[in-house]
Design a protein around this motif. Structure first.
Motif, PDB file in Angstrom:
ATOM      1  N   LEU A  36       0.828  -1.208   0.000  1.00 40.48           N
ATOM      2  CA  LEU A  36       0.000   0.000   0.000  1.00 40.48           C
ATOM      3  C   LEU A  36       0.862   1.257   0.000  1.00 40.48           C
ATOM      4  O   LEU A  36       0.591   2.215  -0.729  1.00 40.48           O
ATOM      5  N   SER A 113      -3.568  -3.600   7.755  1.00 38.74           N
ATOM      6  CA  SER A 113      -3.740  -3.029   6.416  1.00 38.74           C
ATOM      7  C   SER A 113      -5.016  -2.214   6.331  1.00 38.74           C
ATOM      8  O   SER A 113      -5.057  -1.139   5.712  1.00 38.74           O
ATOM      9  N   THR A 117      -5.163   1.704   5.555  1.00 41.61           N
ATOM     10  CA  THR A 117      -5.944   2.205   4.425  1.00 41.61           C
ATOM     11  C   THR A 117      -6.917   3.292   4.875  1.00 41.61           C
ATOM     12  O   THR A 117      -7.053   4.343   4.227  1.00 41.61           O
ATOM     13  N   SER A 217       0.397   7.875   2.879  1.00 42.49           N
ATOM     14  CA  SER A 217       0.700   6.442   2.939  1.00 42.49           C
ATOM     15  C   SER A 217       2.117   6.204   3.440  1.00 42.49           C
ATOM     16  O   SER A 217       2.381   5.259   4.191  1.00 42.49           O
TER      17      SER A 217
END
Length: 665
Positions: A36, A113, A117, A217
């Motif tokens: 990601l 994750s 996100t 990110s």
């Protein structure tokens, strides 16, 4: 075009900035938070390096060649990975995840994750909202000095099909063989412009994605190395990524420094990989070897985004290098020869850092920024995350203080983080508060001795420090709540529901308290530079309106003459017509020099007509005397166009005028 109409192009920008690196990351074996967060930096490196290679091979720049490079790189990564797997099997080894903290495994991987996100989405939306209100409209440009070059550089790529950092400097020096300028940002934005929107729209959409997703990110990934994949930490980091006025907002306000925006946005991901390489990571995946490989793939992109940020990376990772040295030294007890080799390698590393620090820096003639305040004031601003006179973000400052206290109480584990934070603050204090001289230039000349550039670096280490503080405070409060409520006897689903509820409340609270005066001031400052009005410093409404009609008035192969200081140079980016001087710093040919010195004497000097014909420079834009920096740059041959014989007024809008040279046939 409205922001709503641009939504498909936001998806296109996402694909350009993340899919190439995502494909390579998956081929390398990255997963979860790593893929990601590292897809964007890997994409930038693919784009920047492909641009250089395509220039060297004289191949047309565009989306097809980036797609081919991505495919080749991904296949190569898969082959290498397969060979490594076969070799391990032949040696009787089995691939397994490194041991991790309690609860690690698939459930922890996916919960981490998901939290990452969501955190990135929250931070990205906050930044996008602020940027949209800074830009006002998608087609608005930055009314600043450097905006001229960046707009025209993207158009240069569109017209020449060459996005190489080795040659993009030909925009301002067309006769040079090699003209280096870090063009990773320009190459990336040019790909978005290829999808069918204007250069200004591509710039604004691209910058929103860079700040909103690439930066956020990377921040989440960095904090996941420091604190592990704790849900609260990752969610809080997303909010904090939008809570610092110095970055990303300052880079689309001051300057404008678009290449620095991209380069600094890459920094957190690179630092996160350095944490793993040094052995200081709380998350076991990816391991040291994979982190080293990925960092090697990303650093070229950061170098081609802006070389000074590579130096920033080296400076901020010095404590990490020391951490890794100490940790490895301890494991080599009794192995003197290997220790000697380690010590030698460390000296070589330090020597390389010093060598790069001394040589990768701009000409001292361009590093003329003066100190702006006292050292004490600069230190306070750095510590409080309020540089360049911005309001103090009280909550961020409190969390930073809490993070420093927590790191100090857990010094064995976090001394490297404290060290990196101190280095970032120290560099700002030197550039903003030290007197002009050799000492100041030795430390900060890499960044043009510019306080604004080093102010923008403060959040790179300030954010993880604040995230550590937020997690420490939250964890302490939650433990006390659970203890007092006796919730330890509740079933797991009830405890988990309480934790989720607390996380939601914390996010809402943190979002409302960090998007206050400091960010409002950053937005207002930036918004002032994107207003299109009758007296805008670079391009007024009359001038912009006239430029819209230029494609109907001027042939495609014609060159337009005009002072770049007045905004006339933007005829290149906004109207698609060649201009004699595409930037304020431009190297003129002999014919060009003849024109700017004597064009208004075209009827009485035959050599001027020769120059006009040679360059096909039959059109002149007169945008009046107002200049972007409020200065006065006189071009003798352009002063009396309106009253000199041999010119015809083709079009005008208010005080903005377009003339055609009639004296040369």
């Amino acid at each position: 075009m409205s922001w709503l109409n641009l939504i498909p192009y936001f998806f296109a920008a996402f694909a350009i900035l993340f899919l190439p690196g995502g494909a390579l990351g998956v081929a390398l074996g990255l997963r979860g938070i790593a893929v990601l967060s590292l897809s964007g930096p890997l994409s930038v490196s693919i784009i920047a390096c492909t641009a250089v290679l395509s220039g060297l091979l004289q191949l047309e720049w565009g989306l097809p060649i980036v797609a081919v490079t991505t495919m080749l790189a991904s296949v190569a990564a898969l082959v290498v990975r397969l060979l490594a797997t076969l070799r391990r099997r032949a040696a009787g080894e089995t691939a397994s995840l490194p041991p991790g903290p309690a609860g690690s495994g698939k459930r922890r991987l996916w919960s981490g994750s998901a939290a990452a996100t969501f955190g990135v989405a929250v931070g990205g939306l906050l930044i996008a909202w602020r940027f949209i209100h800074m830009f006002h409209y998608p087609q608005n440009i930055s009314q600043t000095f450097d905006g001229i070059f960046h707009l025209n550089a993207v158009e240069y790529i569109q017209q020449t099909g060459n996005a190489s950092s080795l040659t993009i400097g030909r925009l301002t020096n067309p006769e040079s063989t090699t003209a280096f300028y870090p063009a990773a940002w320009h190459a990336s934005v040019s790909l978005l412009a290829d999808t069918g929107i204007s250069v200004p729209e591509a710039i604004n959409v691209g910058n929103i994605l860079i700040a909103g997703l690439l930066w956020t990110s990377g921040c989440v990934f960095l904090v996941s190395r420091i604190l592990g994949t704790r849900t609260i930490a990752l969610l809080v980091t997303g909010v904090l990524s939008a809570a610092f006025s110095a970055f990303p907002y300052l880079m689309v306000d001051f300057g404008v420094l678009y290449p620095n925006l991209l380069a600094i946005a890459l920094m957190p991901a690179c630092l996160a990989l350095a944490v793993s390489i040094a052995g200081a990571s709380e998350a076991p995946v990816p391991g040291r070897r994979m982190s080293f490989v990925v960092l090697g793939l990303i650093l070229p992109g950061m170098l081609l985004a802006h070389p000074s940020t590579l130096i920033s990376f080296l400076a901020l990772t010095l404590p990490l290098a020391a951490w890794g040295f100490v940790a490895l030294w301890k494991t080599l007890d009794g192995r003197k020869r290997v220790r000697y080799l380690l010590a030698f390698a460390s000296l070589v590393y330090l020597g390389a850092v010093v060598l790069l620090w001394k040589n990768i820096r701009p000409d001292p003639a361009g590093s003329t920024w003066e100190p702006i305040e006292s050292a004490a004031q600069a230190a306070g601003e750095a510590f409080l995350s309020a540089p360049i006179g911005r309001p103090v973000p009280v909550v961020v400052a409190f969390l930073t203080f809490a993070g420093i206290v927590y790191c100090a109480r857990n010094l064995r584990r976090f001394w490297w983080l404290l060290g990196s934070f101190v280095i970032s603050c120290m560099l700002f204090v030197i550039v903003a508060g030290f007197p002009w001289g050799d000492v100041r230039s030795a430390f900060t000349g890499v960044w043009y001795n510019d306080p604004y550039r080093l102010a923008a670096l403060l959040p790179v280490m300030g954010l993880p420090m604040a995230a550590v503080g937020a997690w420490a405070v939250t964890d302490a409060v939650w433990i006390r709540i659970v203890a007092r409520a006796g919730s330890t006897n509740l079933r797991f689903p009830l405890r988990r529901a309480g934790a989720v509820g607390a996380a939601v409340v914390l996010l809402l609270l943190l979002t409302s308290t960090t998007q206050g005066k400091s960010i409002d001031a950053a937005q207002a400052s930036g918004a002032g530079n994107y207003i299109l009005s009758e007296d805008s410093p670079l391009l007024s409404t009359d001038e912009a309106t006239l430029l819209e009609r230029v494609p109907d008035q001027v042939p495609e192969d014609a060159m337009v003459v005009g002072s770049p200081w007045t905004g006339a140079a933007l005829v290149y980016a906004l109207a698609g017509r060649q201009t004699l001087m595409p930037h304020t710093f431009y190297t003129l040919t002999d014919d060009g020099r003849t024109i700017v010195e004597s064009l208004d004497d075209v009827s009485g000097d035959s050599s001027v007509c020769t120059a006009v014909r040679d360059l096909n420079a039959f059109y002149v834009l007169d945008f009046g005397p107002r200049e972007v920096h409020g200065g006065e740059h006189i071009y003798p041959g352009l002063n009396e166009i309106e009253t000199s014989p041999g010119f015809e007024l083709v079009d005008s809008e208010g005080e903005a005028k377009l003339f055609r040279v009639t004296a040369c046939g």
